[in-house]
Design an enzyme around this catalytic site. Structure first.
Site, PDB file in Angstrom:
ATOM      1  N   ALA A  76      58.208  36.597  82.581  1.00  0.00           N
ATOM      2  CA  ALA A  76      58.797  37.933  82.386  1.00  0.00           C
ATOM      3  C   ALA A  76      58.329  38.567  81.082  1.00  0.00           C
ATOM      4  O   ALA A  76      57.956  37.883  80.125  1.00  0.00           O
ATOM      5  CB  ALA A  76      60.320  37.834  82.350  1.00  0.00           C
ATOM      6  N   GLU A 124      62.346  43.109  77.539  1.00  0.00           N
ATOM      7  CA  GLU A 124      62.536  44.349  78.298  1.00  0.00           C
ATOM      8  C   GLU A 124      63.390  44.087  79.540  1.00  0.00           C
ATOM      9  O   GLU A 124      64.240  44.901  79.910  1.00  0.00           O
ATOM     10  CB  GLU A 124      61.184  44.942  78.710  1.00  0.00           C
ATOM     11  CG  GLU A 124      60.186  45.123  77.565  1.00  0.00           C
ATOM     12  CD  GLU A 124      60.603  46.171  76.538  1.00  0.00           C
ATOM     13  OE1 GLU A 124      61.678  46.779  76.692  1.00  0.00           O
ATOM     14  OE2 GLU A 124      59.853  46.369  75.559  1.00  0.00           O
ATOM     15  N   ASP A 167      54.212  35.042  77.582  1.00  0.00           N
ATOM     16  CA  ASP A 167      53.248  35.064  78.689  1.00  0.00           C
ATOM     17  C   ASP A 167      52.726  36.475  78.914  1.00  0.00           C
ATOM     18  O   ASP A 167      51.552  36.682  79.222  1.00  0.00           O
ATOM     19  CB  ASP A 167      53.849  34.473  79.973  1.00  0.00           C
ATOM     20  CG  ASP A 167      55.230  35.047  80.319  1.00  0.00           C
ATOM     21  OD1 ASP A 167      55.892  35.632  79.437  1.00  0.00           O
ATOM     22  OD2 ASP A 167      55.639  34.913  81.490  1.00  0.00           O
TER      23      ASP A 167
HETATM   24  C1  TPP Z   1      50.847  46.938  74.300  1.00  0.00           C
HETATM   25  C2  TPP Z   1      52.324  46.944  74.468  1.00  0.00           C
HETATM   26  N1  TPP Z   1      52.852  47.169  75.700  1.00  0.00           N
HETATM   27  C3  TPP Z   1      54.184  47.140  75.887  1.00  0.00           C
HETATM   28  C4  TPP Z   1      55.034  46.917  74.833  1.00  0.00           C
HETATM   29  C5  TPP Z   1      56.551  46.903  75.053  1.00  0.00           C
HETATM   30  N2  TPP Z   1      57.047  45.498  74.962  1.00  0.00           N
HETATM   31  C6  TPP Z   1      57.531  45.007  73.802  1.00  0.00           C
HETATM   32  S1  TPP Z   1      58.017  43.416  73.941  1.00  0.00           S
HETATM   33  C7  TPP Z   1      57.581  43.358  75.571  1.00  0.00           C
HETATM   34  C8  TPP Z   1      57.770  42.101  76.374  1.00  0.00           C
HETATM   35  C9  TPP Z   1      56.848  41.005  75.940  1.00  0.00           C
HETATM   36  O1  TPP Z   1      56.860  39.966  76.903  1.00  0.00           O
HETATM   37  P1  TPP Z   1      56.342  38.533  76.514  1.00  0.00           P
HETATM   38  O2  TPP Z   1      55.128  38.636  75.700  1.00  0.00           O
HETATM   39  O3  TPP Z   1      56.248  37.713  77.746  1.00  0.00           O
HETATM   40  O4  TPP Z   1      57.495  37.976  75.557  1.00  0.00           O
HETATM   41  P2  TPP Z   1      59.015  37.633  75.968  1.00  0.00           P
HETATM   42  O5  TPP Z   1      59.858  38.823  75.630  1.00  0.00           O
HETATM   43  O6  TPP Z   1      59.038  37.336  77.427  1.00  0.00           O
HETATM   44  O7  TPP Z   1      59.360  36.455  75.133  1.00  0.00           O
HETATM   45  C10 TPP Z   1      57.052  44.590  75.982  1.00  0.00           C
HETATM   46  C11 TPP Z   1      56.566  44.880  77.350  1.00  0.00           C
HETATM   47  C12 TPP Z   1      54.434  46.737  73.551  1.00  0.00           C
HETATM   48  N3  TPP Z   1      55.173  46.538  72.440  1.00  0.00           N
HETATM   49  N4  TPP Z   1      53.097  46.725  73.401  1.00  0.00           N
HETATM   50 MG    MG Z   2      57.587  36.438  78.638  1.00  0.00          MG
END
Ligand code: TPP
Ligand code: MG
Length: 571
Positions: free
Chosen positions: A472, A476, A443
């Site tokens: 979420a 992270e 998300d």
């Molecule tokens: C543009 C960018 N911002 C921040 C990050 C750091 N980051 C890596 S994974 C992640 C969480 C991704 O959340 P989501 O897409 O909802 O996947 P989930 O872990 O919840 O399955 C973040 C913030 C990144 N890799 N790229």
């Molecule tokens: Mg998520």
């Protein structure tokens, strides 16, 4: 006497792109680039307009990966170009040929404070293979030919190139006499021949190896037959990486993806094919590959000799090198069949067990389904030629293992570039209207380019977006939970209604909360694509990347196990 008609620079740019078989471009319009845009339309080049220029570059990137051609993106001067920086940097790290054509204020207004005037070239230079303002009408075809060659690599690593042409220059007429056909004509890709001395030396090394392992990368793509023939000729084991997924089928007896770390630890000879020794392969470190001797094969320096030197380094076309080696080695070698068979059996055992468990993955304490239920359902619905794209944190980690390996697959890649999923999906579906194209996105990642669902709808891209909605940035959030005393700061989202959002853009959509509805919902989504499934999943599922510490960012290596091995080496 010349038969070349007098044409403007803008018209020559369109002519050049058509001569190089460009049938589509991606971008967002603006007055600075309109003269080219108009000539493209007059030549029936499809213009796929997007809602943010960065998404257009991601689409051009996906286009290049899928077709093996140069992907073309357009952005107007100022914010149009600066919106592209992240996507261009992504193409740079992935070594994907993208040509971004930007707008630029007219020369007479240079430095006077023009509208949308900023030094794009200085911004783009560190994230491209080349960045230039083309100021001379007479040289336009020479400059385009050079930009194209730089993008495809032609002896160097391929990657993104940025060019811009001041709008007044776009309107200048090119004197017909200066137009040379050699700049316009497409060139066959250069195939650097193999040095026979390298073949003999490498064949000797291969004949001695008991535990040989081939690791492929971006530069191996397009050489599937040669890689398979080499594996058959030697009996070596095989690992792919993010950029070469799908090259060798999982049914091949050399394929051992599920025992990756062990294969790397035990191999006594590693043959890299178009593979940079980056974090995915432990930088080639002796801590991760303690027993390896090296043979490197690549047609560019980055994939040939960075981090670890080969005892033999083939600076050659990878397909030609592998074919020459396969012919030279023969089956008489020292390969230990117990090792290769044992590893393959363990790979098969682990991957079948993993597959069986997907459908049984338990719900979390919050009562929501495990994300692996999505992959269990997809295995029932996806055809073998489906195109899969993953974007996000935990969900990407689950996808890498849960999607049947290997198939056509793209993800956030080496740059960890959240936000690529939606635009990649649109471009892939536009190129493959008869194939299933599915994007599995977190998300969080989805939010970054979510407006491109509108581009999917407007252009009729039959893509299915599956949002793993765990409210979420979960990988992270889990890191904060495990490693920062449970202080959860800025990593939770709302249980937002992404199905409702898609509905507002006239996509078919559905929120799925019951795993038994997944197969039906997916089938309906593929039938009515473009479509979006908003699947509510638990925050409690620990992905292998979260478990291996990818979120934590260890000091020496990307994964904690390899980081521990580095620390042990230093004691
Ligand atoms: C543009 C960018 N911002 C921040 C990050 C750091 N980051 C890596 S994974 C992640 C969480 C991704 O959340 P989501 O897409 O909802 O996947 P989930 O872990 O919840 O399955 C973040 C913030 C990144 N890799 N790229
Ligand atoms: Mg998520």
């Amino acid at each position: 006497m010349t038969r070349t008609p007098a044409r403007s620079v803008a018209e020559w740019i369109a002519e050049f792109l058509v001569a190089r078989s460009v049938d589509r471009v991606y971008g967002l319009q603006g007055g600075h680039i309109q003269p080219i845009w108009d000539h493209l339309a007059q030549r029936n080049v499809r213009v796929f307009d997007v809602r943010d220029e960065g998404a257009g570059v991601h689409m051009a990137h996906c286009h290049a990966v899928m077709t093996g051609q140069v992907g073309i993106a357009f952005a107007t001067a100022g914010p149009g170009v600066t919106n592209c920086v992240t996507a261009i940097a992504n193409a740079q790290l992935e070594r994907v040929p993208v040509l971004l054509i930007g707008g630029c204020a007219p020369v007479p207004q240079d430095d006077l404070g023009p509208l949308q005037g900023i030094d794009h070239v200085s911004i783009m230079r560190p994230v491209t293979r080349g960045a230039r303002t083309l100021r001379t009408a007479d040289n336009i075809l020479r400059d385009l030919d050079k930009a194209w060659a730089t993008a495809i690599g032609d002896g160097n690593p391929p990657g993104p190139v940025y060019i811009e042409i001041p709008t007044d220059v776009l309107r200048e007429i090119v004197p017909p006499g200066v137009v040379l056909d050699e700049y316009l004509k497409p060139k066959p890709p250069r195939r650097i021949p193999v040095d026979v001395a390298d073949v003999a030396r490498a064949a000797a090394l291969i004949a001695e190896a008991k535990r040989p392992l081939v690791i492929s990368g971006r530069g191996a793509m397009g050489n599937a037959a040669e890689v398979a023939r080499f594996l058959d000729a030697t009996g070596a084991l095989y690992l792919d990486t993010q950029e070469s997924r799908g090259l060798v089928p999982g049914s091949h007896p050399s394929f051992v993806g599920a025992v990756r770390a062990r294969a790397m630890k035990e191999a006594d000879l590693v043959i890299t094919v178009g593979r940079k020794l980056d974090y995915q392969v432990g930088y080639g470190s002796p801590a991760v590959l303690p027993n390896a001797r090296w043979i490197r094969i690549a047609d560019n320096s980055e994939e040939l000799r960075e981090n670890r030197r080969g005892e033999v380094e083939f600076y050659a076309h990878p397909g030609l090198a592998l074919a020459a080696l396969a012919a030279a080695v023969g089956r008489r070698n020292a390969v230990d069949p117990e090792w290769t068979k044992g590893m393959r059996n363990e790979h098969v055992r682990r991957s079948s067990k993993y597959a069986e468990e997907l459908a049984k993955a338990p719900a979390g304490n919050d009562g929501h389904m495990h994300p692996n239920r999505i992959f269990a359902a997809l295995r029932n619905v996806l055809r073998p030629d489906a195109i899969t794209i993953a974007d996000g944190g935990d969900i990407l980690s689950f996808a890498r293992l849960g999607l049947e390996a290997p198939r056509t697959y793209l993800d956030a890649g080496t740059f960890g570039c959240l936000g690529v999923g939606t635009p990649y999906g649109v471009a892939a579906a536009l190129l493959n209207p008869d194939k299933q194209v599915v994007v599995i996105s977190g998300d969080g990642a989805f939010g970054i380019n979510a407006m491109e669902v509108d581009s999917a709808k407007r252009h009729g891209a039959k893509v299915v977006f599956v949002i793993a909605n765990n409210a979420a940035w979960n990988i992270e959030r889990l890191d904060q939970q495990m490693n920062y005393g449970g202080r959860i700061v800025g990593t939770t989202l709302a249980w937002s209604n992404y199905a409702g959002m898609a509905k507002a853009f006239d996509l078919h959509s559905e929120r799925v909360t019951d795993p038994s509805r997944l197969v039906g919902a997916l089938e309906e989504a593929f039938a009515k694509a473009p479509a979006l499934l908003d699947v509510v999943v638990t925050q409690d599922a620990l992905s292998s990347d979260a478990g291996k510490g990818l979120g934590w960012v260890p000091s020496y290596q990307a994964l904690t196990a390899w980081d521990d091995a580095e620390k042990a080496r230093r004691k």
